[in-house]
Design a protein around this motif. Structure first.
Motif, PDB file in Angstrom:
ATOM      1  N   LEU A 194      -9.921   5.902  -3.814  1.00 28.64           N
ATOM      2  CA  LEU A 194      -8.472   5.754  -3.953  1.00 28.64           C
ATOM      3  C   LEU A 194      -8.155   4.322  -4.383  1.00 28.64           C
ATOM      4  CD1 LEU A 194      -7.301   7.660  -0.747  1.00 28.64           C
ATOM      5  CD2 LEU A 194      -7.736   8.574  -3.036  1.00 28.64           C
ATOM      6  N   GLY A 195      -7.416   4.177  -5.451  1.00 28.03           N
ATOM      7  CA  GLY A 195      -7.160   2.858  -6.003  1.00 28.03           C
ATOM      8  C   GLY A 195      -5.865   2.204  -5.573  1.00 28.03           C
ATOM      9  N   HIS A 196      -5.050   2.905  -4.776  1.00 29.80           N
ATOM     10  CA  HIS A 196      -3.735   2.367  -4.435  1.00 29.80           C
ATOM     11  C   HIS A 196      -3.533   2.456  -2.927  1.00 29.80           C
ATOM     12  CE1 HIS A 196      -3.090   2.563  -8.721  1.00 29.80           C
ATOM     13  NE2 HIS A 196      -3.389   3.850  -8.689  1.00 29.80           N
ATOM     14  N   ALA A 197      -3.701   1.329  -2.253  1.00 24.85           N
ATOM     15  CA  ALA A 197      -3.552   1.298  -0.801  1.00 24.85           C
ATOM     16  C   ALA A 197      -2.987  -0.039  -0.359  1.00 24.85           C
ATOM     17  CB  ALA A 197      -4.890   1.555  -0.117  1.00 24.85           C
ATOM     18  N   VAL A 198      -2.160   0.006   0.672  1.00 25.25           N
ATOM     19  CA  VAL A 198      -1.632  -1.201   1.311  1.00 25.25           C
ATOM     20  C   VAL A 198      -1.954  -1.081   2.796  1.00 25.25           C
ATOM     21  CG1 VAL A 198       0.421  -2.572   1.835  1.00 25.25           C
ATOM     22  CG2 VAL A 198       0.232  -1.406  -0.377  1.00 25.25           C
ATOM     23  N   TYR A 199      -2.589  -2.116   3.339  1.00 27.33           N
ATOM     24  CA  TYR A 199      -3.014  -2.132   4.734  1.00 27.33           C
ATOM     25  C   TYR A 199      -2.174  -3.136   5.517  1.00 27.33           C
ATOM     26  CZ  TYR A 199      -7.047  -0.288   2.220  1.00 27.33           C
ATOM     27  OH  TYR A 199      -7.858   0.422   1.382  1.00 27.33           O
ATOM     28  N   GLY A 200      -1.891  -2.819   6.769  1.00 29.54           N
ATOM     29  CA  GLY A 200      -1.150  -3.739   7.629  1.00 29.54           C
ATOM     30  C   GLY A 200       0.258  -3.999   7.143  1.00 29.54           C
ATOM     31  N   ALA A 201       0.899  -2.988   6.582  1.00 27.18           N
ATOM     32  CA  ALA A 201       2.249  -3.146   6.029  1.00 27.18           C
ATOM     33  C   ALA A 201       3.294  -3.167   7.147  1.00 27.18           C
ATOM     34  CB  ALA A 201       2.550  -2.008   5.050  1.00 27.18           C
ATOM     35  N   ALA A 202       3.913  -4.322   7.361  1.00 22.17           N
ATOM     36  CA  ALA A 202       4.989  -4.421   8.347  1.00 22.17           C
ATOM     37  C   ALA A 202       6.247  -3.727   7.823  1.00 22.17           C
ATOM     38  CB  ALA A 202       5.278  -5.884   8.661  1.00 22.17           C
ATOM     39  N   ASP A 203       6.442  -3.749   6.509  1.00 22.82           N
ATOM     40  CA  ASP A 203       7.588  -3.114   5.856  1.00 22.82           C
ATOM     41  C   ASP A 203       7.040  -2.124   4.832  1.00 22.82           C
ATOM     42  OD1 ASP A 203       9.775  -2.391   4.289  1.00 22.82           O
ATOM     43  OD2 ASP A 203      10.571  -4.421   4.147  1.00 22.82           O
ATOM     44  N   LYS A 204       6.979  -0.867   5.227  1.00 23.07           N
ATOM     45  CA  LYS A 204       6.384   0.146   4.349  1.00 23.07           C
ATOM     46  C   LYS A 204       7.221   0.381   3.096  1.00 23.07           C
ATOM     47  CE  LYS A 204       3.633   2.657   7.710  1.00 23.07           C
ATOM     48  NZ  LYS A 204       3.256   3.991   8.200  1.00 23.07           N
ATOM     49  N   PHE A 205       8.527   0.228   3.203  1.00 25.63           N
ATOM     50  CA  PHE A 205       9.384   0.414   2.032  1.00 25.63           C
ATOM     51  C   PHE A 205       9.064  -0.639   0.965  1.00 25.63           C
ATOM     52  CE2 PHE A 205      13.351  -0.654  -0.242  1.00 25.63           C
ATOM     53  CZ  PHE A 205      13.451   0.508  -0.998  1.00 25.63           C
ATOM     54  N   ALA A 206       8.967  -1.898   1.372  1.00 27.57           N
ATOM     55  CA  ALA A 206       8.645  -2.972   0.421  1.00 27.57           C
ATOM     56  C   ALA A 206       7.268  -2.740  -0.201  1.00 27.57           C
ATOM     57  CB  ALA A 206       8.699  -4.336   1.119  1.00 27.57           C
ATOM     58  N   ALA A 207       6.311  -2.300   0.620  1.00 28.21           N
ATOM     59  CA  ALA A 207       4.970  -2.014   0.105  1.00 28.21           C
ATOM     60  C   ALA A 207       5.020  -0.878  -0.914  1.00 28.21           C
ATOM     61  CB  ALA A 207       4.032  -1.655   1.257  1.00 28.21           C
ATOM     62  N   ALA A 208       5.785   0.147  -0.614  1.00 25.29           N
ATOM     63  CA  ALA A 208       5.912   1.280  -1.536  1.00 25.29           C
ATOM     64  C   ALA A 208       6.582   0.857  -2.835  1.00 25.29           C
ATOM     65  CB  ALA A 208       6.701   2.414  -0.871  1.00 25.29           C
ATOM     66  N   GLU A 209       7.613   0.054  -2.740  1.00 26.46           N
ATOM     67  CA  GLU A 209       8.306  -0.410  -3.946  1.00 26.46           C
ATOM     68  C   GLU A 209       7.339  -1.144  -4.883  1.00 26.46           C
ATOM     69  OE1 GLU A 209      12.343  -0.838  -4.623  1.00 26.46           O
ATOM     70  OE2 GLU A 209      11.539   1.164  -4.227  1.00 26.46           O
ATOM     71  N   ARG A 210       6.471  -1.988  -4.311  1.00 26.19           N
ATOM     72  CA  ARG A 210       5.495  -2.715  -5.125  1.00 26.19           C
ATOM     73  C   ARG A 210       4.518  -1.748  -5.808  1.00 26.19           C
ATOM     74  NH1 ARG A 210       5.614  -6.029  -0.655  1.00 26.19           N
ATOM     75  NH2 ARG A 210       3.614  -5.253   0.106  1.00 26.19           N
ATOM     76  N   LEU A 211       3.989  -0.789  -5.041  1.00 24.24           N
ATOM     77  CA  LEU A 211       3.049   0.168  -5.620  1.00 24.24           C
ATOM     78  C   LEU A 211       3.703   1.016  -6.705  1.00 24.24           C
ATOM     79  CD1 LEU A 211       0.967   1.603  -2.621  1.00 24.24           C
ATOM     80  CD2 LEU A 211       0.157   0.165  -4.481  1.00 24.24           C
ATOM     81  N   LEU A 212       4.924   1.477  -6.447  1.00 23.29           N
ATOM     82  CA  LEU A 212       5.607   2.318  -7.432  1.00 23.29           C
ATOM     83  C   LEU A 212       5.888   1.535  -8.710  1.00 23.29           C
ATOM     84  CD1 LEU A 212       8.070   4.383  -5.214  1.00 23.29           C
ATOM     85  CD2 LEU A 212       5.774   4.986  -5.992  1.00 23.29           C
TER      86      LEU A 212
END
Length: 194
Positions: free
Chosen positions: A91-109
């Motif tokens: 899997l090439g798209h992962a964020v670990y230890g995300a305190a703010d999942k929305f911000a992490a998702a916005e970056r990935l998207l």
């Protein structure tokens, strides 16, 4: 004696209205603890964290990739076990230890050029609500918090860490029209055909 040929028609099915809601998905966000695992944390006396992952879920994530639906892992926790599982699945798209999942998702998207109208999400607790509320299609396992289940388009029959993510993957594959072709490919392999 010739062995019987494998069954070729799929047995997995979902309600047509549900499949319509899940059409057009190009990316799927997965929480980890309580979605890809049963939500329990196993800690050794030295503080090492252990997780149990379901092989059905892992194969579902790989099938999504084959179908052109990007699996995105966003976890509030980080551990060597999780990083190993993500790497093993390719899997090439992962964020670990995300305190703010929305911000992490916005970056990935943004990296993938995807909008919320093309994304599905699966979560189990309050930190996942910003994702589930924006995603075009939201899913939860049956043991998810009541507020999460109430906002999900689909609550899986299978439990988290025991095939819930695979059920979500199967639903997305059916909605995309790729499920039958992927299954047929596996059956050809079983048959020894090309």
């Amino acid at each position: 004696m010739v062995p019987p040929s494998p069954r070729s028609d799929p047995v997995v099915g979902f309600a047509p209205a549900l499949l319509l809601q899940a059409q057009g998905i190009r990316g799927a966000i997965f929480d980890v603890d309580g979605v890809l695992t049963d939500g329990r944390l196993y800690l050794s006396e030295r503080g090492e964290e252990f997780k149990a992952f379901c092989t059905l879920d892992g194969h579902g994530l790989k099938l999504l990739q084959q179908a052109g639906i990007a699996p995105l892992v966003i976890s509030g926790r980080d551990s060597p076990a999780l990083r190993r599982r993500v790497a093993d699945l390719g899997l090439g798209h992962a964020v670990y230890g995300a305190a703010d999942k929305f911000a992490a998702a916005e970056r990935l998207l943004a990296e993938l050029g995807l909008g919320w109208g093309e994304v599905a999400a699966m979560g189990d607790d309050w930190p996942d609500l910003p994702l589930l509320g924006r995603a075009a299609f939201a899913c939860a396992p049956p043991q998810a918090h009541a507020e999460v289940r109430a906002r999900a388009h689909h609550v899986t029959r299978a439990a988290a860490g025991h095939g819930a993510a695979r059920e979500f993957c199967d639903l997305l594959l059916c909605a995309s029209g790729r499920y039958v072709d992927l299954l047929a490919g596996e059956l050809r392999t079983l048959d020894g055909g090309a």
